[in-house]
Design a protein around this motif. Structure first.
Motif, PDB file in Angstrom:
ATOM      1  N   ARG A  29      12.132  12.912  -9.039  1.00  0.00           N
ATOM      2  CA  ARG A  29      13.107  12.672  -7.961  1.00  0.00           C
ATOM      3  C   ARG A  29      12.386  12.239  -6.691  1.00  0.00           C
ATOM      4  NH1 ARG A  29      15.738  17.273  -9.189  1.00  0.00           N
ATOM      5  NH2 ARG A  29      14.691  18.412  -7.538  1.00  0.00           N
ATOM      6  N   LEU A  30      11.273  12.914  -6.402  1.00  0.00           N
ATOM      7  CA  LEU A  30      10.493  12.573  -5.208  1.00  0.00           C
ATOM      8  C   LEU A  30       9.940  11.149  -5.315  1.00  0.00           C
ATOM      9  CD1 LEU A  30       9.048  13.393  -2.552  1.00  0.00           C
ATOM     10  CD2 LEU A  30       7.206  14.340  -3.969  1.00  0.00           C
ATOM     11  N   MET A  31       9.404  10.794  -6.465  1.00  0.00           N
ATOM     12  CA  MET A  31       8.800   9.464  -6.633  1.00  0.00           C
ATOM     13  C   MET A  31       9.859   8.366  -6.641  1.00  0.00           C
ATOM     14  SD  MET A  31       5.679   9.690  -6.390  1.00  0.00           S
ATOM     15  CE  MET A  31       5.571  11.181  -5.420  1.00  0.00           C
ATOM     16  N   ASP A  32      11.051   8.691  -7.132  1.00  0.00           N
ATOM     17  CA  ASP A  32      12.154   7.738  -7.088  1.00  0.00           C
ATOM     18  C   ASP A  32      12.466   7.378  -5.633  1.00  0.00           C
ATOM     19  OD1 ASP A  32      14.386   6.300  -8.272  1.00  0.00           O
ATOM     20  OD2 ASP A  32      15.664   7.867  -7.423  1.00  0.00           O
ATOM     21  N   ASP A  33      12.661   8.393  -4.813  1.00  0.00           N
ATOM     22  CA  ASP A  33      12.980   8.170  -3.404  1.00  0.00           C
ATOM     23  C   ASP A  33      11.793   7.516  -2.684  1.00  0.00           C
ATOM     24  OD1 ASP A  33      14.480   8.347  -1.015  1.00  0.00           O
ATOM     25  OD2 ASP A  33      13.498  10.220  -0.491  1.00  0.00           O
ATOM     26  N   PHE A  34      10.601   7.986  -2.982  1.00  0.00           N
ATOM     27  CA  PHE A  34       9.393   7.460  -2.331  1.00  0.00           C
ATOM     28  C   PHE A  34       9.233   5.954  -2.583  1.00  0.00           C
ATOM     29  CE2 PHE A  34       4.742   6.657  -3.152  1.00  0.00           C
ATOM     30  CZ  PHE A  34       4.353   6.564  -1.826  1.00  0.00           C
ATOM     31  N   VAL A  35       9.331   5.552  -3.835  1.00  0.00           N
ATOM     32  CA  VAL A  35       9.146   4.121  -4.142  1.00  0.00           C
ATOM     33  C   VAL A  35      10.283   3.294  -3.526  1.00  0.00           C
ATOM     34  CG1 VAL A  35       9.034   2.402  -6.005  1.00  0.00           C
ATOM     35  CG2 VAL A  35       7.707   4.523  -6.178  1.00  0.00           C
ATOM     36  N   ASN A  36      11.504   3.843  -3.534  1.00  0.00           N
ATOM     37  CA  ASN A  36      12.606   3.120  -2.885  1.00  0.00           C
ATOM     38  C   ASN A  36      12.317   2.889  -1.407  1.00  0.00           C
ATOM     39  OD1 ASN A  36      13.972   3.148  -5.287  1.00  0.00           O
ATOM     40  ND2 ASN A  36      15.367   4.815  -4.737  1.00  0.00           N
ATOM     41  N   ARG A  37      11.699   3.854  -0.763  1.00  0.00           N
ATOM     42  CA  ARG A  37      11.346   3.710   0.654  1.00  0.00           C
ATOM     43  C   ARG A  37      10.175   2.743   0.842  1.00  0.00           C
ATOM     44  NH1 ARG A  37      12.897   8.535   4.005  1.00  0.00           N
ATOM     45  NH2 ARG A  37      14.256   9.797   2.694  1.00  0.00           N
ATOM     46  N   VAL A  38       9.177   2.862  -0.035  1.00  0.00           N
ATOM     47  CA  VAL A  38       7.975   2.022   0.082  1.00  0.00           C
ATOM     48  C   VAL A  38       8.341   0.536   0.031  1.00  0.00           C
ATOM     49  CG1 VAL A  38       5.959   1.252  -1.247  1.00  0.00           C
ATOM     50  CG2 VAL A  38       6.239   3.674  -0.726  1.00  0.00           C
ATOM     51  N   VAL A  39       9.195   0.172  -0.907  1.00  0.00           N
ATOM     52  CA  VAL A  39       9.493  -1.254  -1.087  1.00  0.00           C
ATOM     53  C   VAL A  39      10.348  -1.813   0.049  1.00  0.00           C
ATOM     54  CG1 VAL A  39       9.217  -1.157  -3.599  1.00  0.00           C
ATOM     55  CG2 VAL A  39      11.508  -0.883  -2.603  1.00  0.00           C
ATOM     56  N   GLN A  40      10.821  -0.927   0.929  1.00  0.00           N
ATOM     57  CA  GLN A  40      11.590  -1.386   2.094  1.00  0.00           C
ATOM     58  C   GLN A  40      10.794  -1.290   3.382  1.00  0.00           C
ATOM     59  OE1 GLN A  40      15.733   0.005   2.384  1.00  0.00           O
ATOM     60  NE2 GLN A  40      15.388   0.977   0.399  1.00  0.00           N
ATOM     61  N   ASP A  41       9.633  -0.672   3.325  1.00  0.00           N
ATOM     62  CA  ASP A  41       8.872  -0.436   4.550  1.00  0.00           C
ATOM     63  C   ASP A  41       8.150  -1.714   4.973  1.00  0.00           C
ATOM     64  OD1 ASP A  41       7.548   2.215   6.128  1.00  0.00           O
ATOM     65  OD2 ASP A  41       6.356   0.371   6.141  1.00  0.00           O
ATOM     66  N   ALA A  42       8.471  -2.178   6.168  1.00  0.00           N
ATOM     67  CA  ALA A  42       7.960  -3.477   6.631  1.00  0.00           C
ATOM     68  C   ALA A  42       6.432  -3.528   6.674  1.00  0.00           C
ATOM     69  CB  ALA A  42       8.527  -3.784   8.016  1.00  0.00           C
ATOM     70  N   ARG A  43       5.781  -2.368   6.830  1.00  0.00           N
ATOM     71  CA  ARG A  43       4.321  -2.356   6.959  1.00  0.00           C
ATOM     72  C   ARG A  43       3.622  -2.614   5.624  1.00  0.00           C
ATOM     73  NH1 ARG A  43       4.101   3.497   9.588  1.00  0.00           N
ATOM     74  NH2 ARG A  43       5.648   3.730   7.922  1.00  0.00           N
ATOM     75  N   ILE A  44       4.272  -2.272   4.522  1.00  0.00           N
ATOM     76  CA  ILE A  44       3.591  -2.372   3.224  1.00  0.00           C
ATOM     77  C   ILE A  44       4.410  -3.035   2.114  1.00  0.00           C
ATOM     78  CG2 ILE A  44       1.914  -0.500   3.517  1.00  0.00           C
ATOM     79  CD1 ILE A  44       3.877   1.442   2.247  1.00  0.00           C
ATOM     80  N   ARG A  45       5.665  -3.407   2.388  1.00  0.00           N
ATOM     81  CA  ARG A  45       6.512  -3.906   1.285  1.00  0.00           C
ATOM     82  C   ARG A  45       5.959  -5.170   0.633  1.00  0.00           C
ATOM     83  NH1 ARG A  45      11.313  -5.176   5.481  1.00  0.00           N
ATOM     84  NH2 ARG A  45      10.347  -7.015   6.404  1.00  0.00           N
ATOM     85  N   ASP A  46       5.229  -5.981   1.401  1.00  0.00           N
ATOM     86  CA  ASP A  46       4.691  -7.219   0.816  1.00  0.00           C
ATOM     87  C   ASP A  46       3.753  -6.931  -0.361  1.00  0.00           C
ATOM     88  OD1 ASP A  46       6.127  -8.592   2.648  1.00  0.00           O
ATOM     89  OD2 ASP A  46       4.398  -9.301   3.824  1.00  0.00           O
ATOM     90  N   HIS A  47       3.056  -5.807  -0.286  1.00  0.00           N
ATOM     91  CA  HIS A  47       2.149  -5.467  -1.386  1.00  0.00           C
ATOM     92  C   HIS A  47       2.906  -5.263  -2.697  1.00  0.00           C
ATOM     93  CE1 HIS A  47      -0.677  -4.458   1.914  1.00  0.00           C
ATOM     94  NE2 HIS A  47      -1.606  -4.716   1.015  1.00  0.00           N
ATOM     95  N   PHE A  48       4.170  -4.874  -2.584  1.00  0.00           N
ATOM     96  CA  PHE A  48       4.935  -4.470  -3.770  1.00  0.00           C
ATOM     97  C   PHE A  48       5.930  -5.529  -4.226  1.00  0.00           C
ATOM     98  CE2 PHE A  48       3.317  -0.706  -1.733  1.00  0.00           C
ATOM     99  CZ  PHE A  48       2.891   0.085  -2.797  1.00  0.00           C
ATOM    100  N   LYS A  49       5.804  -6.761  -3.697  1.00  0.00           N
ATOM    101  CA  LYS A  49       6.857  -7.746  -3.977  1.00  0.00           C
ATOM    102  C   LYS A  49       6.931  -8.133  -5.454  1.00  0.00           C
ATOM    103  CE  LYS A  49       4.329 -11.870  -2.326  1.00  0.00           C
ATOM    104  NZ  LYS A  49       2.997 -11.226  -2.433  1.00  0.00           N
TER     105      LYS A  49
END
Ligand code: HEM
Length: 132
Positions: A29-49
């Protein structure tokens, strides 16, 4: 004749951390929410495109489960290979840690337990940060 290798988690995992994270279901559950946040975070989302979020969630769940003393086996790449050629700097790393803290707050994981998990992850910076 050689003794079997010790499990990687034996000494590192603080007692009770796996339980405090809600065992495998809580970590998932934690990793689900975490990855959802990561891919939206402007500072790092490009890494995950080009990243498939579901696969990353599963890898991270296994990794954290094993690292915290749970009965899982992470079978993905080691951290150096997994993050090679990504041009990750300290700011990227710190941004990801902040996102993880926000996700742990959202799951109401107690602060002391949050810090225990972060302490297990922090040394990985040596393998993940490749741009000084
Ligand atoms: C302590 C910090 C970190 C941990 C524990 C971690 C852990 C992982 C794990 C377990 C994987 C999956 C590898 C596999 O399945 O073979 C992965 C992949 C990845 N990580 Fe990290 N990581 C961290 C920091 C970062 C940072 C700071 C970035 C970039 C801002 C990043 C970007 C990625 C990307 C783009 C992938 C590839 C996903 C794919 O295969 O498409 N990671 N990481």
């Amino acid at each position: 004749q050689t003794a079997p290798a010790a499990p990687q988690t034996s000494s590192a995992a603080p007692a009770g951390l796996y339980q405090a994270l809600g065992e495998k279901a809580g970590i998932a559950r934690l990793m689900d929410d975490f990855v959802n946040r990561v891919v939206q975070d402007a500072r790092i989302r490009d890494h995950f495109k080009d990243t498939k979020p579901q696969a990353l969630k599963e890898s991270l769940t296994d990794q954290i489960c094993e690292l915290t003393g749970g009965p899982c086996k992470y079978e993905g790449a080691d951290m150096k290979s997994a993050h090679a050629d990504m041009q990750i700097n300290k700011a990227h790393f710190n941004a990801l840690v902040e996102v993880l803290q926000a996700a742990m707050d959202a799951q109401r994981i107690p602060f002391a337990q949050q810090n225990r998990l972060l302490a297990l992850l922090a040394p990985m910076h040596r393998d993940i940060i490749t741009v000084r």
